[in-house]
Design a protein around this motif. Structure first.
Motif, mmCIF file in Angstrom:
data_model
loop_
_atom_site.group_PDB
_atom_site.id
_atom_site.type_symbol
_atom_site.label_atom_id
_atom_site.label_comp_id
_atom_site.label_asym_id
_atom_site.label_seq_id
_atom_site.Cartn_x
_atom_site.Cartn_y
_atom_site.Cartn_z
ATOM 1 N N GLN A 54 66.568 14.913 59.593
ATOM 2 C CA GLN A 54 65.430 15.338 58.775
ATOM 3 C C GLN A 54 64.182 15.406 59.652
ATOM 4 O O GLN A 54 64.048 14.634 60.600
ATOM 5 C CB GLN A 54 65.195 14.302 57.654
ATOM 6 C CG GLN A 54 66.357 14.169 56.692
ATOM 7 C CD GLN A 54 66.616 15.452 55.922
ATOM 8 O OE1 GLN A 54 65.689 16.166 55.539
ATOM 9 N NE2 GLN A 54 67.893 15.777 55.728
ATOM 10 N N PRO A 55 63.269 16.341 59.321
ATOM 11 C CA PRO A 55 62.018 16.372 60.077
ATOM 12 C C PRO A 55 61.306 15.015 60.001
ATOM 13 O O PRO A 55 61.320 14.359 58.963
ATOM 14 C CB PRO A 55 61.201 17.457 59.376
ATOM 15 C CG PRO A 55 62.205 18.307 58.675
ATOM 16 C CD PRO A 55 63.327 17.385 58.301
ATOM 17 N N LEU A 56 60.719 14.646 61.124
ATOM 18 C CA LEU A 56 59.940 13.408 61.157
ATOM 19 C C LEU A 56 58.591 13.633 60.498
ATOM 20 O O LEU A 56 58.098 14.753 60.457
ATOM 21 C CB LEU A 56 59.702 13.001 62.614
ATOM 22 C CG LEU A 56 60.912 12.535 63.399
ATOM 23 C CD1 LEU A 56 60.612 12.604 64.893
ATOM 24 C CD2 LEU A 56 61.252 11.109 63.006
ATOM 25 N N ARG A 57 58.005 12.546 60.023
ATOM 26 C CA ARG A 57 56.611 12.618 59.630
ATOM 27 C C ARG A 57 55.779 12.100 60.802
ATOM 28 O O ARG A 57 56.251 11.287 61.592
ATOM 29 C CB ARG A 57 56.359 11.775 58.377
ATOM 30 C CG ARG A 57 56.996 12.359 57.126
ATOM 31 C CD ARG A 57 56.446 11.708 55.862
ATOM 32 N NE ARG A 57 56.451 10.255 55.923
ATOM 33 C CZ ARG A 57 57.517 9.486 55.688
ATOM 34 N NH1 ARG A 57 58.683 10.052 55.383
ATOM 35 N NH2 ARG A 57 57.424 8.168 55.755
ATOM 36 N N GLN A 116 55.732 8.500 61.570
ATOM 37 C CA GLN A 116 56.919 7.916 62.212
ATOM 38 C C GLN A 116 56.834 8.047 63.734
ATOM 39 O O GLN A 116 57.220 7.149 64.475
ATOM 40 C CB GLN A 116 58.190 8.618 61.720
ATOM 41 C CG GLN A 116 58.533 8.336 60.263
ATOM 42 C CD GLN A 116 59.716 9.186 59.838
ATOM 43 O OE1 GLN A 116 59.559 10.377 59.566
ATOM 44 N NE2 GLN A 116 60.883 8.575 59.778
ATOM 45 N N THR A 172 61.397 15.615 70.347
ATOM 46 C CA THR A 172 60.418 15.104 69.389
ATOM 47 C C THR A 172 58.997 15.494 69.798
ATOM 48 O O THR A 172 58.196 15.978 68.993
ATOM 49 C CB THR A 172 60.521 13.565 69.305
ATOM 50 O OG1 THR A 172 61.843 13.225 68.897
ATOM 51 C CG2 THR A 172 59.509 12.998 68.331
ATOM 52 N N ALA A 225 54.044 21.624 66.084
ATOM 53 C CA ALA A 225 53.562 21.360 64.721
ATOM 54 C C ALA A 225 52.040 21.317 64.675
ATOM 55 O O ALA A 225 51.419 21.702 63.677
ATOM 56 C CB ALA A 225 54.148 20.033 64.212
ATOM 57 N N ALA A 234 52.299 14.629 57.610
ATOM 58 C CA ALA A 234 52.743 15.979 57.959
ATOM 59 C C ALA A 234 54.134 15.952 58.573
ATOM 60 O O ALA A 234 54.500 15.026 59.310
ATOM 61 C CB ALA A 234 51.750 16.602 58.936
ATOM 62 N N SER A 235 54.882 16.977 58.274
ATOM 63 C CA SER A 235 56.249 17.083 58.777
ATOM 64 C C SER A 235 56.235 17.620 60.209
ATOM 65 O O SER A 235 55.502 18.554 60.527
ATOM 66 C CB SER A 235 57.010 18.027 57.849
ATOM 67 O OG SER A 235 58.203 18.419 58.446
ATOM 68 N N PRO A 292 58.954 19.006 62.733
ATOM 69 C CA PRO A 292 60.337 19.345 63.092
ATOM 70 C C PRO A 292 60.550 19.199 64.591
ATOM 71 O O PRO A 292 59.664 19.514 65.380
ATOM 72 C CB PRO A 292 60.444 20.811 62.662
ATOM 73 C CG PRO A 292 59.051 21.323 62.698
ATOM 74 C CD PRO A 292 58.155 20.173 62.391
#
Lengths: 447, 493
Positions: free
Chosen positions: B8-11, B14, B37, B44, B123-124, B126
């Motif tokens: 899953q995309p990180l926030r 994280q 990452t 992003a 915010a996501s 990816p």
């Protein structure tokens, strides 16, 4: 605790663990930001934060090993000490480098104020304005292909296992602008200028714009020069370039290696016109990058190299000084084979100008502003040079840009052929120097 | 947290608390997670392109002077550079800190410099899907190269033997030097277009520098050999042959007269003579020069820029040549690039920024000295192709000229003006070499000389060199057959 104290404690503990009794360490940390622009927009911004140390270790037989590393944490330091110890088995047995006897002597008090780094947008805005200034100075200047503003903060230190420990921090900012022209049916021409100060706020950017513009414009109306012998006037920068290119003349290590224009007996001999005096003064007030100690921890100071044409001193490391019964002079870099280099040169003005030596009244004289390709056109071991240059032929006091040419000669002959040294000095990043007149040199123009 | 690719995309929040541990000994697949990452974070936040360049270097140099080893200097280097593109601008940040936190700090600094602000913590972010690691270190036993290189003891022994051989062959010796270095570099490139590639490069060089003196007469001659990829290069060195060559050249030049300045036809020897093409033309075909509008060759693709006898290449493939690399410093496999064919300009030398800013396709030429430099378009192995003539035919065509047997360094300025020093030169009279000359410098303008190279012989030879430019000093090869330049200005006394 300062960084140098931390590294000192770590090194001491590691050395004890590895049974290393004698070592020294020189290190530096550099935080740097630079920008380039292209036609009013930022092109590239660079930022770096890097550290490195050089470790020297002496083994039980007094042989020396060296290792440098960018990994300056405890693990990196241990690896460097281990590797240096391993390398020490192959170190020289005769004339091995040793600690500087002056590594614990006080260094000069220098009045130096660190500047706070300017934000990147301010660097960009300043450079964009400067580029605009050069571009607007003349229709023929179509680009400033080489340009940049940089600011740098440097922390450097030296320590050794006998308790020497010193460090200092400095900030610098620099700007350079190099304009280029395009004109229908004419060859492109280019010239530039550079300034260095402690910080962006102190940097005289407008004078850099002015000089870069003036120089570039002055080369628009160029002409070929007929090959032949001409009286030559060197600008401060050009003459300092030559003094630096032939620095083996004063370099004690080069002399001991038989790779110099001098020998150990040259001290006291007349090597130049009596008009010439040259000093090396790292602590000169105009030297914005002044360092108070060299790579071996020796304090820097003013040193006479040539006085009234007579060779007075060599520049030394701790090792060369010991071998030549002299004192270290603060010009050494740390290493397995210690290298020695000039710091900041001061050429003193000679006699007052008279009618024979005034550029605005001269005729048939070549003024050399900038020597190029010194890495290729200088044979320092032979004393000869053949170098392209930017400059002008002076005709009835007027400057006519020389299209493309080289100047060639023998450095020792140049020193002896100095006819006049002007009274006014110019300050450059590498030293201060007046314009220097030489009676005659070969100029070759492109056909 | 250990390295892992998240499904899953990180926030953003994280990422702030992540701590990867990649292999400290090798740039292997364990670096995929932290780099994907960080690349995702850069994209992003709004960067158009992000690239990481990681480097570890194990370097050692050894110097023998006369009959003693006077320096053995190991150097250990590690660091990384992150490049962020936004529009036509880019930012390059370098650091010594190879930890995840260190790389993240460098990226954040780069993003901030480019005016890119972090989104809110929810915010996501990816990750970037990196390609399977292209590991050029796996081929040709590269990962074992360093261990197979000569020990410090062997370096010292070979250089002392070599220096002794030089002493036997040379006369009027004032100083002898034999120098060797070995540079083992491991690099990893990961970028937001999915590039993920590793390489190991082993570059070695050995050679002599001889100074002879007899009264006021002096001569100094150097000779360097270079190699990429052969750990036994030093021990296989035929130092007797090199010593013979150096001693002969120094002897010839010791009592040489200074060259008389003027315009001459010139024959330039093969091997390091290729520096003339490198300086007078090669640099001007780099897209870096097009970006600065400092090349007379811009907008000349498809046009005649040189004499029809001239064909030239730049490539990274020649086995063991000094500028050979399997991939460039942007992770692109190198290629063979035809620069000029029968006088017609065919291609430029391009890197990623060059392609973006000038439109000329990348040629696997993005090179840099190390992690403190952003890659730029740089030459690799650059040479003039062999021609149809014999060397004898070249000499026979010259009534009075100069034979430039050994070139020194050179440079080219922003207006295309170039210069070269000549270390070993001879006067040609009626097609024959008559006497040695010293102090010659060749000067001219790039577009002019390219049209004056009228004859190429059939004896191409390559030579190692170092090239300094915007992205630092890189290893290159220069080369050519013997060539005749109809007319060139020679600066001298």
């Amino acid at each position: 605790m300062t960084k140098v104290q931390t590294i000192s404690q770590q090194a001491e503990a590691i050395a004890q663990k590895l049974s290393i009794a004698k070592y020294d360490i020189y290190g530096s940390a550099v935080d740097e930001t630079s920008v380039q622009v292209d036609k009013g927009k930022p092109k590239q911004v660079k930022a770096s934060n890097r550290s490195s140390v050089i470790v020297r270790v002496w083994n039980e037989d007094n042989q020396i090993g060296v290792t440098s590393t960018t990994d300056v944490d405890e693990t990196g330091l241990e690896m460097a000490l281990k590797t240096a110890y391993e390398a020490s088995s192959f170190g020289v047995k005769e004339n091995a480098p040793d600690f500087s006897p002056q590594a614990k002597e006080p260094t000069a008090e220098v009045d130096f104020t660190k500047s706070t780094p300017a934000p990147v947008p301010e660097l960009i805005d300043t450079l964009v304005e400067a580029e605009k200034g050069v571009l607007e100075s003349h229709d023929a200047i179509t680009s400033v292909p080489y340009n940049g503003i940089a600011q740098r903060e440097i922390e450097r230190f030296y320590l050794n296992s006998e308790g020497a420990q010193r460090s200092e921090e400095r900030t610098y900012a620099s700007v350079y602008l190099y304009g280029k022209t395009e004109q229908e049916g004419r060859k492109p021409r280019a010239a530039g200028a550079m300034r260095v100060k402690n910080g962006l706020a102190q940097l005289d950017v407008s004078s850099c714009v002015e000089e870069a513009s003036e120089k570039t414009i002055s080369h628009l109306d160029y002409e070929k020069i007929t090959s032949g012998k001409y009286p030559v006037v060197f600008s401060a920068e050009a003459f300092l370039s030559l003094l630096g290119a032939f620095s083996n003349m004063y370099n004690a290590q080069n002399i001991l290696d038989n790779r110099s224009l001098s020998t150990a007996d040259s001290i006291g001999t007349q090597v130049a016109s009596p008009l010439l005096s040259v000093y090396d003064d790292e602590l000169h007030p105009e030297n914005v990058s002044a360092e108070t100690f060299d790579g071996e921890g020796t304090p820097t100071r003013r040193l006479a190299l040539i006085e009234k044409g007579i060779l007075k001193n060599f520049i030394h490391s701790a090792g060369t000084a010991k071998r030549m019964n002299a004192e270290p002079t603060g010009h050494a870099s740390i290493g397995a084979k210690v290298s020695i280099g000039l710091n900041y040169i001061e050429v003193l003005p000679g006699e007052t100008a008279d009618d024979n030596y005034q550029l605005d009244k001269a005729d048939g004289v070549v003024l050399i502003d900038d020597l190029q390709a010194l890495h290729a056109g200088v044979n320092a071991l032979q004393g000869s040079f053949s170098l392209p240059f930017d400059g002008w032929l002076i005709k009835d006091g007027k400057r006519i840009s020389v299209e493309s040419a080289t100047v060639a000669g023998d450095f020792r002959q140049v020193l002896k052929s100095i006819a006049h040294i002007e009274p006014k000095v110019e300050t450059t990043p590498g030293g201060i120097c007046p314009r220097v007149w030489v009676s005659e040199l070969s100029i070759t123009g492109e056909a | 947290m250990t390295a892992a690719i998240f499904e899953q995309p990180l926030r953003l929040e994280q990422i702030l608390s992540l701590s990867y541990t990649a292999s400290p000994d090798k740039f292997d697949k364990t670096w995929e997670a932290p780099l994907s990452t960080l690349l995702g974070l850069g994209r992003a936040v709004g960067a158009d392109f992000v690239e990481f360049f990681l480097e570890r270097k194990n370097y050692i140099s050894c110097l023998a002077e006369d009959d003693a080893i006077t320096s053995i200097s190991p150097s250990l280097v590690s660091g990384a550079g992150v490049r962020v593109f936004k529009g036509s601008s880019d930012c390059y940040v370098s650091t010594n800190d190879l930890s995840f936190e260190g790389l993240k700090a460098a990226l954040e600094k780069g993003l901030a410099i480019m005016g890119l602000e972090m989104p809110d913590s929810a915010a996501s972010v990816p990750e970037i899907n990196l390609e399977p690691l292209r590991d050029y270190g796996l081929g040709r036993g590269k990962d074992n190269w360093l261990a197979s290189c000569p020990s410090m003891q062997t370096m010292g022994e070979v250089l002392l033997e070599a220096n002794a051989a030089l002493a036997e062959k040379a006369e009027h010796v004032q100083a002898r030097r034999a120098a060797y270095f070995r540079d083992c570099q491991e690099v990893l490139v990961a970028s937001s277009d999915g590039t993920f590639a590793r390489d190991v490069r082993l570059t070695q060089s050995v050679g002599f520098n001889l100074l002879c003196a007899d009264g006021e007469h002096r001569s100094s001659i150097g000779e360097r050999l270079g190699n990429t990829g052969d750990p036994s290069f030093l021990t296989a060195w035929d130092y007797n042959e090199t010593a013979e060559k150096v001693a002969e050249a120094a002897s010839n030049m010791l009592y040489a007269d200074y060259v008389e300045s003027g315009n001459y036809p010139v024959i330039m020897a093969n091997h390091f003579g290729g520096v003339i093409f490198h300086e007078a033309c090669g640099h001007l075909l780099e897209t870096t020069q097009i970006e600065k509008e400092t090349t007379p060759f811009m907008n000349k693709k498809g046009q005649k820029v040189a004499h029809e006898s001239l064909t030239a290449w730049d490539e990274g493939l020649s086995t063991e040549a000094f500028g050979t690399i399997d991939m460039d410093d942007e992770g692109m496999p190198v290629q063979r690039t035809l620069l000029i064919e029968n006088g017609i300009l065919k291609n430029f030398i391009s890197d990623r920024a060059g392609e973006m800013r000038t439109g000329h396709p990348r040629t696997g030429s993005g090179r840099r000295q190390g992690y403190t430099h952003a890659a730029a378009s740089r030459m690799r192995n650059t040479y003039i192709a062999p021609g149809k003539h014999t060397v004898e035919e070249l000499f026979a065509s010259v009534d009075k000229g100069i034979y430039c047997k050994k070139m020194g360094g050179g440079s080219v300025g922003p207006t295309g003006q170039f210069n070269f020093a000549v270390d070993e030169a001879y006067l040609i009279e009626n097609g024959k070499i008559t006497k040695p000359l010293k102090g010659a410098t060749l000067i001219g303008e790039a577009t002019g000389i390219m049209n004056k190279i009228s004859m190429c012989s059939n004896d191409i030879s390559l030579a190692p060199g170092f090239c300094g430019s915007v992205s630092g000093s890189v290893y290159v090869t220069v080369g050519q057959p013997h060539i005749k330049v109809d007319d060139i200005t020679v600066g001298g006394r």
